[in-house]
Enzyme design. Sequence first.
Site, PDB file in Angstrom:
ATOM      1  N   TYR A  54       0.666  -1.356  -0.005  1.00 16.84           N
ATOM      2  CA  TYR A  54      -0.268  -0.009  -0.059  1.00 16.84           C
ATOM      3  C   TYR A  54       0.655   0.914  -0.407  1.00 16.84           C
ATOM      4  O   TYR A  54       0.168   2.395  -0.395  1.00 16.84           O
ATOM      5  CB  TYR A  54      -0.898  -0.161   1.090  1.00 16.84           C
ATOM      6  CG  TYR A  54      -2.140  -1.057   0.926  1.00 16.84           C
ATOM      7  CD1 TYR A  54      -3.463  -0.475   0.082  1.00 16.84           C
ATOM      8  CD2 TYR A  54      -1.971  -2.482   0.948  1.00 16.84           C
ATOM      9  CE1 TYR A  54      -4.224  -1.297  -0.278  1.00 16.84           C
ATOM     10  CE2 TYR A  54      -3.323  -3.235   0.829  1.00 16.84           C
ATOM     11  CZ  TYR A  54      -3.851  -3.085  -0.124  1.00 16.84           C
ATOM     12  OH  TYR A  54      -4.705  -3.717   0.065  1.00 16.84           O
ATOM     13  N   ARG A  57       1.332   1.661  -3.201  1.00 10.29           N
ATOM     14  CA  ARG A  57       0.299   2.513  -4.274  1.00 10.29           C
ATOM     15  C   ARG A  57       0.192   3.960  -4.173  1.00 10.29           C
ATOM     16  O   ARG A  57      -0.084   4.814  -4.687  1.00 10.29           O
ATOM     17  CB  ARG A  57      -0.882   1.676  -4.194  1.00 10.29           C
ATOM     18  CG  ARG A  57      -0.770  -0.082  -4.478  1.00 10.29           C
ATOM     19  CD  ARG A  57      -2.082  -0.889  -4.376  1.00 10.29           C
ATOM     20  NE  ARG A  57      -3.022   0.216  -5.507  1.00 10.29           N
ATOM     21  CZ  ARG A  57      -4.483  -0.318  -4.708  1.00 10.29           C
ATOM     22  NH1 ARG A  57      -4.666  -0.951  -4.408  1.00 10.29           N
ATOM     23  NH2 ARG A  57      -5.366  -0.011  -5.015  1.00 10.29           N
ATOM     24  N   GLN A  87     -15.711   2.892  -6.349  1.00  7.13           N
ATOM     25  CA  GLN A  87     -15.245   1.343  -5.656  1.00  7.13           C
ATOM     26  C   GLN A  87     -13.532   2.228  -5.256  1.00  7.13           C
ATOM     27  O   GLN A  87     -12.976   0.959  -4.475  1.00  7.13           O
ATOM     28  CB  GLN A  87     -14.985   0.708  -6.380  1.00  7.13           C
ATOM     29  CG  GLN A  87     -16.724  -0.635  -6.852  1.00  7.13           C
ATOM     30  CD  GLN A  87     -16.416  -1.628  -7.678  1.00  7.13           C
ATOM     31  OE1 GLN A  87     -16.108  -2.395  -7.529  1.00  7.13           O
ATOM     32  NE2 GLN A  87     -16.767  -1.214  -9.245  1.00  7.13           N
ATOM     33  N   ASN A  88     -12.641   2.376  -5.870  1.00  3.94           N
ATOM     34  CA  ASN A  88     -11.834   3.230  -5.672  1.00  3.94           C
ATOM     35  C   ASN A  88     -11.244   3.495  -4.446  1.00  3.94           C
ATOM     36  O   ASN A  88     -11.623   4.085  -3.560  1.00  3.94           O
ATOM     37  CB  ASN A  88     -11.182   4.483  -6.969  1.00  3.94           C
ATOM     38  CG  ASN A  88     -11.644   4.031  -8.647  1.00  3.94           C
ATOM     39  OD1 ASN A  88     -11.690   3.022  -8.507  1.00  3.94           O
ATOM     40  ND2 ASN A  88     -11.911   4.778  -9.136  1.00  3.94           N
ATOM     41  N   ASP A  90      -8.570   5.382  -4.346  1.00  2.00           N
ATOM     42  CA  ASP A  90      -7.792   6.416  -4.498  1.00  2.00           C
ATOM     43  C   ASP A  90      -8.804   8.111  -3.777  1.00  2.00           C
ATOM     44  O   ASP A  90      -9.500   7.791  -3.897  1.00  2.00           O
ATOM     45  CB  ASP A  90      -6.755   6.790  -5.925  1.00  2.00           C
ATOM     46  CG  ASP A  90      -8.457   7.044  -7.361  1.00  2.00           C
ATOM     47  OD1 ASP A  90      -9.665   7.827  -7.351  1.00  2.00           O
ATOM     48  OD2 ASP A  90      -8.049   6.436  -8.171  1.00  2.00           O
ATOM     49  N   HIS A 105     -14.598   0.703  -0.941  1.00  7.63           N
ATOM     50  CA  HIS A 105     -13.555   0.416  -0.224  1.00  7.63           C
ATOM     51  C   HIS A 105     -12.629   1.045   0.434  1.00  7.63           C
ATOM     52  O   HIS A 105     -11.419   0.268   0.448  1.00  7.63           O
ATOM     53  CB  HIS A 105     -13.137  -0.747  -1.692  1.00  7.63           C
ATOM     54  CG  HIS A 105     -14.063  -1.584  -2.393  1.00  7.63           C
ATOM     55  ND1 HIS A 105     -13.938  -2.156  -3.312  1.00  7.63           N
ATOM     56  CD2 HIS A 105     -14.801  -2.064  -1.799  1.00  7.63           C
ATOM     57  CE1 HIS A 105     -14.621  -2.902  -3.952  1.00  7.63           C
ATOM     58  NE2 HIS A 105     -15.015  -3.327  -3.204  1.00  7.63           N
ATOM     59  N   GLY A 170     -15.735   2.099 -15.726  1.00  3.93           N
ATOM     60  CA  GLY A 170     -14.563   2.055 -15.980  1.00  3.93           C
ATOM     61  C   GLY A 170     -14.918   0.827 -14.599  1.00  3.93           C
ATOM     62  O   GLY A 170     -13.728   0.652 -13.627  1.00  3.93           O
ATOM     63  N   THR A 171     -15.921   0.128 -14.606  1.00 10.75           N
ATOM     64  CA  THR A 171     -15.488  -0.480 -14.122  1.00 10.75           C
ATOM     65  C   THR A 171     -15.585  -2.609 -14.590  1.00 10.75           C
ATOM     66  O   THR A 171     -16.645  -2.500 -15.251  1.00 10.75           O
ATOM     67  CB  THR A 171     -16.180  -0.951 -12.143  1.00 10.75           C
ATOM     68  OG1 THR A 171     -16.762  -2.122 -11.977  1.00 10.75           O
ATOM     69  CG2 THR A 171     -18.280  -0.183 -13.038  1.00 10.75           C
ATOM     70  N   SER A 172     -14.818  -3.758 -14.280  1.00 16.69           N
ATOM     71  CA  SER A 172     -15.902  -4.757 -15.021  1.00 16.69           C
ATOM     72  C   SER A 172     -17.157  -4.791 -14.276  1.00 16.69           C
ATOM     73  O   SER A 172     -17.173  -6.433 -14.522  1.00 16.69           O
ATOM     74  CB  SER A 172     -14.628  -5.466 -14.877  1.00 16.69           C
ATOM     75  OG  SER A 172     -13.934  -5.987 -12.852  1.00 16.69           O
TER      76      SER A 172
HETATM   77  P1  NAD Z   1     -11.279  -3.903 -12.565  1.00 22.59           P
HETATM   78  O1  NAD Z   1      -9.950  -3.854 -12.592  1.00 22.59           O
HETATM   79  O2  NAD Z   1     -11.827  -4.897 -12.204  1.00 22.59           O
HETATM   80  O3  NAD Z   1     -12.579  -3.376 -13.803  1.00 22.59           O
HETATM   81  C1  NAD Z   1     -11.649  -2.545 -15.054  1.00 22.59           C
HETATM   82  C2  NAD Z   1     -12.026  -1.875 -15.902  1.00 22.59           C
HETATM   83  O4  NAD Z   1     -11.947  -0.749 -15.856  1.00 22.59           O
HETATM   84  C3  NAD Z   1     -12.003  -2.872 -16.883  1.00 22.59           C
HETATM   85  O5  NAD Z   1     -13.858  -3.478 -17.146  1.00 22.59           O
HETATM   86  C4  NAD Z   1     -11.720  -2.199 -18.354  1.00 22.59           C
HETATM   87  O6  NAD Z   1     -11.639  -2.237 -19.394  1.00 22.59           O
HETATM   88  C5  NAD Z   1     -11.740  -0.797 -17.700  1.00 22.59           C
HETATM   89  N1  NAD Z   1     -11.253   0.477 -18.014  1.00 22.59           N
HETATM   90  C6  NAD Z   1      -9.659  -0.298 -18.283  1.00 22.59           C
HETATM   91  N2  NAD Z   1      -9.066   1.398 -18.944  1.00 22.59           N
HETATM   92  C7  NAD Z   1     -10.204   2.840 -19.043  1.00 22.59           C
HETATM   93  C8  NAD Z   1     -10.471   4.032 -19.828  1.00 22.59           C
HETATM   94  N3  NAD Z   1      -9.623   4.309 -19.667  1.00 22.59           N
HETATM   95  N4  NAD Z   1     -12.016   4.483 -19.223  1.00 22.59           N
HETATM   96  C9  NAD Z   1     -13.123   3.595 -18.991  1.00 22.59           C
HETATM   97  N5  NAD Z   1     -12.585   2.303 -18.723  1.00 22.59           N
HETATM   98  C10 NAD Z   1     -11.175   1.937 -18.621  1.00 22.59           C
HETATM   99  O7  NAD Z   1     -11.544  -2.835 -11.364  1.00 22.59           O
HETATM  100  P2  NAD Z   1     -12.833  -2.557 -10.041  1.00 22.59           P
HETATM  101  O8  NAD Z   1     -14.214  -3.734 -11.635  1.00 22.59           O
HETATM  102  O9  NAD Z   1     -12.936  -1.294  -9.980  1.00 22.59           O
HETATM  103  O10 NAD Z   1     -12.463  -3.308  -9.443  1.00 22.59           O
HETATM  104  C11 NAD Z   1     -11.486  -3.556  -9.288  1.00 22.59           C
HETATM  105  C12 NAD Z   1     -11.379  -3.472  -7.528  1.00 22.59           C
HETATM  106  O11 NAD Z   1      -9.865  -2.917  -6.753  1.00 22.59           O
HETATM  107  C13 NAD Z   1     -12.087  -2.141  -6.712  1.00 22.59           C
HETATM  108  O12 NAD Z   1     -12.173  -3.157  -5.968  1.00 22.59           O
HETATM  109  C14 NAD Z   1     -10.607  -1.017  -6.249  1.00 22.59           C
HETATM  110  O13 NAD Z   1     -11.418  -1.188  -4.937  1.00 22.59           O
HETATM  111  C15 NAD Z   1      -9.164  -2.056  -6.808  1.00 22.59           C
HETATM  112  N6  NAD Z   1      -8.897  -1.150  -7.659  1.00 22.59           N
HETATM  113  C16 NAD Z   1      -8.471   0.713  -7.685  1.00 22.59           C
HETATM  114  C17 NAD Z   1      -7.703   1.528  -8.036  1.00 22.59           C
HETATM  115  C18 NAD Z   1      -7.980   2.560  -8.099  1.00 22.59           C
HETATM  116  O14 NAD Z   1      -8.589   3.271  -6.946  1.00 22.59           O
HETATM  117  N7  NAD Z   1      -7.453   3.331  -8.793  1.00 22.59           N
HETATM  118  C19 NAD Z   1      -6.900   0.975  -9.227  1.00 22.59           C
HETATM  119  C20 NAD Z   1      -6.766  -0.723  -9.686  1.00 22.59           C
HETATM  120  C21 NAD Z   1      -7.934  -1.250  -8.308  1.00 22.59           C
END
Ligand code: NAD
Length: 228
Positions: A54, A57, A87-88, A90, A105, A170-172
Site C-alpha cells: 500500500y 500504491r 470502488q476506488n 484513490d 472500499h 470503468g468497472t468490470s
Molecule cells: P477492474 O480492474 O476489475 O476493472 C477495470 C475496468 O476498467 C475494466 O472493465 C476495463 O475495461 C475498464 N477500463 C480500463 N481502462 C479504462 C478507461 N481508460 N476508461 C474506462 N474504463 C476503463 O476494476 P473494478 O471493477 O473497479 O474492481 C477492482 C477493485 O480493485 C476495486 O475494488 C477497486 O477498489 C480496486 N482498485 C482500485 C484502484 C484505484 O483506486 N484507482 C485501482 C486498481 C484496483
Amino acid sequence: MKKKVVVFTGAGISAESGLSTFRDSRGLWDMYNIEDVATPNAFSKNPKIVLDFYNIRRRQLLKCKPNIAHYSINKLINKFDLSIITQNIDDLHERSGAIDVLHLHGKLIESKSIIDNKVYQISGEELNLGDCCPKGGQLRPNVVWFGEQVPNMEIAINMVKKAHIFIIIGTSLNVYPAASLVNYAINTKRIILINPNPVTNENDINFELILKKATEGVPELVSELLND
Ligand code: NAD
C-alpha cells in the site's frame, strides 16, 4: 426538483491518470497475489508486505492527478442531484473538487487502528510497522480487503434506488458486493455504462453501452445530459 443522477466508478476512471486497474493486469498488480496483500489473513501473517504494497500504491497516487473524466462528472451538479459512489481507494474524485464521494472500499490516504477501527489521515507517503494510534494499536490501511464487510453498501444501495439516471464508469462489474449495485436501479430510466471493453455481468441488465475510454466517453455524456 432536480433529477437524481448516481455515478458509480471503478478503477478504469483513474487508468488514464496513471493508476493501473486490477483486471487489466499490468504493472503493480502483476507482481503480487491478491491473497498475499489484500486480505486480513495476509496482514496477520505478514503485515510488512501488506503495508509496503500500500505504500507503493500511495506513492504512485500522490504523483497522479485527476483527469477530465473526474472533472466532467462534477459539472452534473449544475442540473442534477448528483451522488458519486466509487470502488476506488484513490482520492482523485475529491481532488477534482467532488464533494460527498461515497467510498465503498475505503481510502488509500487513511489508516485505521486495529484496536477500535478509528480512522486517521496518513500524513506523507508511508504507513509502517510501529505506526500506532494514541491507544497503542497498530495502524492498517483504511481499505476494505477481500473477505471483509463493505460498510457503506447500504447507503450506496439507497442512493441507487433513488436514481433517475445511473452512470457506471470503468468497472468490470466483477467485484462483489459492489457489482450487485446495478440490481437496485429499480427507478432508473437509463443505465449507462462507459468502458472501452465489453463488460459481462451475470445480471441481465439492459445497459446503454458507451464503448469508449473514460476521458472521451464521460465528457461527451455529460455534455449530452446538460444540454438535453
Ligand atoms: P477492474 O480492474 O476489475 O476493472 C477495470 C475496468 O476498467 C475494466 O472493465 C476495463 O475495461 C475498464 N477500463 C480500463 N481502462 C479504462 C478507461 N481508460 N476508461 C474506462 N474504463 C476503463 O476494476 P473494478 O471493477 O473497479 O474492481 C477492482 C477493485 O480493485 C476495486 O475494488 C477497486 O477498489 C480496486 N482498485 C482500485 C484502484 C484505484 O483506486 N484507482 C485501482 C486498481 C484496483
